[in-house]
Design a protein around this motif. Structure first.
Motif, PDB file in Angstrom:
ATOM      1  N   CYS A 238       3.358  42.314  27.992  1.00 55.55           N
ATOM      2  CA  CYS A 238       2.205  42.237  27.076  1.00 55.55           C
ATOM      3  C   CYS A 238       1.848  43.614  26.532  1.00 55.55           C
ATOM      4  N   THR A 242       2.930  42.745  20.951  1.00 52.72           N
ATOM      5  CA  THR A 242       1.633  42.220  20.562  1.00 52.72           C
ATOM      6  C   THR A 242       1.756  40.733  20.207  1.00 52.72           C
ATOM      7  N   SER A 245      -1.296  38.709  24.328  1.00 50.99           N
ATOM      8  CA  SER A 245      -2.429  39.051  25.179  1.00 50.99           C
ATOM      9  C   SER A 245      -3.623  39.362  24.281  1.00 50.99           C
ATOM     10  N   GLY A 246      -4.627  38.487  24.320  1.00 53.86           N
ATOM     11  CA  GLY A 246      -5.805  38.701  23.484  1.00 53.86           C
ATOM     12  C   GLY A 246      -6.503  37.385  23.208  1.00 53.86           C
ATOM     13  N   GLU A 254      -7.345  38.809  17.879  1.00 56.10           N
ATOM     14  CA  GLU A 254      -7.729  40.151  18.312  1.00 56.10           C
ATOM     15  C   GLU A 254      -6.869  40.498  19.520  1.00 56.10           C
ATOM     16  N   ALA A 255      -5.967  41.449  19.351  1.00 59.30           N
ATOM     17  CA  ALA A 255      -5.173  41.901  20.489  1.00 59.30           C
ATOM     18  C   ALA A 255      -6.093  42.603  21.478  1.00 59.30           C
ATOM     19  N   SER A 256      -5.865  42.375  22.767  1.00 60.02           N
ATOM     20  CA  SER A 256      -6.696  43.037  23.764  1.00 60.02           C
ATOM     21  C   SER A 256      -6.109  44.408  24.094  1.00 60.02           C
ATOM     22  N   THR A 313      -6.709  37.757  29.485  1.00 64.06           N
ATOM     23  CA  THR A 313      -6.186  37.855  28.124  1.00 64.06           C
ATOM     24  C   THR A 313      -4.907  37.038  27.995  1.00 64.06           C
ATOM     25  N   GLN A 335      -7.680  32.289  24.482  1.00 68.26           N
ATOM     26  CA  GLN A 335      -6.410  32.999  24.625  1.00 68.26           C
ATOM     27  C   GLN A 335      -5.364  32.378  23.704  1.00 68.26           C
TER      28      GLN A 335
END
Lengths: 394, 81
Positions: A238, A242, A245-246, A254-256, A313, A335
């Motif tokens: 992760c 990209t 995870s987000g 929104e990527a974390s 995430t 998620q």
């Protein structure tokens, strides 16, 4: 400057909770991360932390009250966002404020054998609390679904001098409300998320050999589970790719910035929670294992923290020993991906043109077509598998 | 420790690592996995508790001998000094 402390959401499937206990009172000094209240939810009793420093001015919602997510529970004075550079993690030498209700800090008394065949249906958290308070659960009347004794019932029994004896109802589900919450989240997931599913079977003999050697030489308290290797492999993947995870919110992904891998934990009475191992990618396997162990213990004892439930995430659902080959995992909104792992099994496998008995596991991915496609998903699973093939680097 | 004492101690440890198990409901001859959905995490925690409380270091390859209360007592009777 005054501010409001509100009931936080614990993921997509929680919309209300009942305040069971306050650990603070007007005048208490609170620090970011302190557990200030216990809230009973569909996911059991949850420790709710506060995320700012300040002094409690007023408790707005009293114990026993059920309120929706977002309700103002308490007012704080002098509350301000903690300075980013202040190194708040070093505050461990200061003790938290004592609980207002000051429960006796004794070990639970040994459980007395049940006098009849049927034992009361009671949530784990309620049983623990009853033990702490010295209340005989057989004297309690459950107000939960199908007569299950909840934490709330135990707290009420403490103040009520004459609890009503009532035979427990047998045979019904003790987890009806959790089942409803899971159903609501999964219905939303299937309604809103255009899932795609991939799976691949991986020869994990290098990982299981490495694990067996590690566990044979490490002290028993430092032994690892296979799932720990999976969690770390997923977190590292992760970190470099990209789209997995987000959160998907307000029509966009929104990527974390940090990866918090949630681990699905089955509860013995039925039901499921998926709390997060925080900041997963940066932790050693030993640290991950310690966190994982603590999470499972607290999930089953009914003492998870609100932040742990809201944080994942991405989730790993590992059905483990004596289970199945393949999981078809359903994403938990908001998620956008979930990884499944079946049982590690010995299978005939071709290595260098010859058939060998190898340890294999089938990894699967459920992911969100609004964010990624199967080609990227396939790369994701391949990277997880590559990392498992080199366990020494995890 | 005699067998009764060992069994009582094992039950204490089982409920310590699995607080959601009612110790009065444990059937000695049935595997913990079949009674309580014991998983690999429970087994590992149990091994850690045995080491801490009884000083027995159970290697991973012997975990299957801890599967039920009866099996545990038999195993520990041989290994507890």
């Amino acid at each position: 400057m005054a501010s409001e402390f509100r009931l936080p959401a614990l993921g997509a499937d929680m919309d209300e909770g009942t305040i069971v206990q306050w650990n603070v009172a007007p005048g208490s000094v609170v620090k970011r991360g302190d557990v200030v209240a216990v809230v009973e939810t569909d996911k059991g009793a949850i420790d709710v932390e506060i995320f700012q420093d300040g002094v409690v001015r007023e408790i707005v919602v009293q114990p026993g009250t059920k309120v929706p997510v977002g309700t103002v529970l308490a007012l704080l004075e002098g509350a301000e966002a903690p300075p980013a550079s202040a190194g708040k993690s070093g505050a461990a030498d200061e003790s938290p404020p004592p609980p207002v209700t000051a429960p006796a800090a004794e070990r639970p008394s040994p459980v007395t054998p049940a006098t009849t065949g049927a034992r009361p249906r009671i949530s784990p958290a309620a049983r623990k609390r009853a033990g702490e308070l010295g209340i005989d659960v057989a004297t309690l009347q459950g107000s939960g679904a199908d007569g299950v004794i909840t934490l709330e019932d135990v707290e009420q029994a403490r103040s009520a001098p004459q609890p009503t004896a009532h035979p427990p109802t047998a045979g019904a589900s003790s987890t009806a409300s959790m089942r409803e919450a899971i159903a609501a989240a999964m219905s939303r997931s299937k309604r809103e998320i255009p899932h795609y599913y991939l799976s691949t079977t991986v020869d994990v003999t290098p990982a299981t050999d490495w694990l067996a050697a590690h566990n044979a030489s490490a002290p028993v308290a430092e032994r690892l589970l296979f799932a720990t290797l999976l969690v770390k492999s997923i977190a590292l993947t992760c970190d470099e790719m990209t789209g997995f995870s987000g959160f998907y919110r307000d029509g966009r992904f929104e990527a974390s910035p940090a990866v918090h891998v949630g681990v699905a934990v089955a509860l013995r009475g039925g039901g499921l929670v998926a709390p997060a191992i925080m900041e997963t990618a940066g932790k050693s396997l030993t640290a991950l294992m310690d966190d994982f162990r603590a999470l499972v213990m607290r999930a089953r004892a009914g003492r998870l923290r609100a932040s742990e439930l809201a944080a994942p995430t991405i989730i790993l659902t590992s059905l483990g020993e004596s289970s199945v080959d393949t999981v078809f995992p359903i994403i938990q909104p908001p998620q956008v991906a979930i990884v499944g792992a079946g049982e590690v099994v010995t299978r005939p496998w071709v290595v260098d043109g010859a058939i060998h008995a190898r340890q294999v596991v089938t990894l699967s991915l459920g992911a969100d077509h609004r964010v990624t496609d199967g080609r990227l998903g396939a790369q994701f699973l391949a990277r997880v598998a590559q990392r498992l093939a080199d366990p020494g680097s995890l | 420790m005699n067998r009764e004492q060992l069994a009582a101690r094992v039950l204490e440890l089982v409920t310590e690592i699995a607080p959601d198990v009612d110790p009065t409901s444990v059937i000695p001859g049935i595997d913990f996995r079949d009674q309580f959905d014991f998983d690999s995490m429970d087994t590992l925690n149990f091994a850690i508790a045995l080491h801490r409380e009884l000083g027995v270091d159970v290697p991973e390859t012997d975990y299957s001998q801890l599967a039920s209360l009866d099996k545990c007592v038999a195993y520990l009777a041989e290994h507890v000094s």
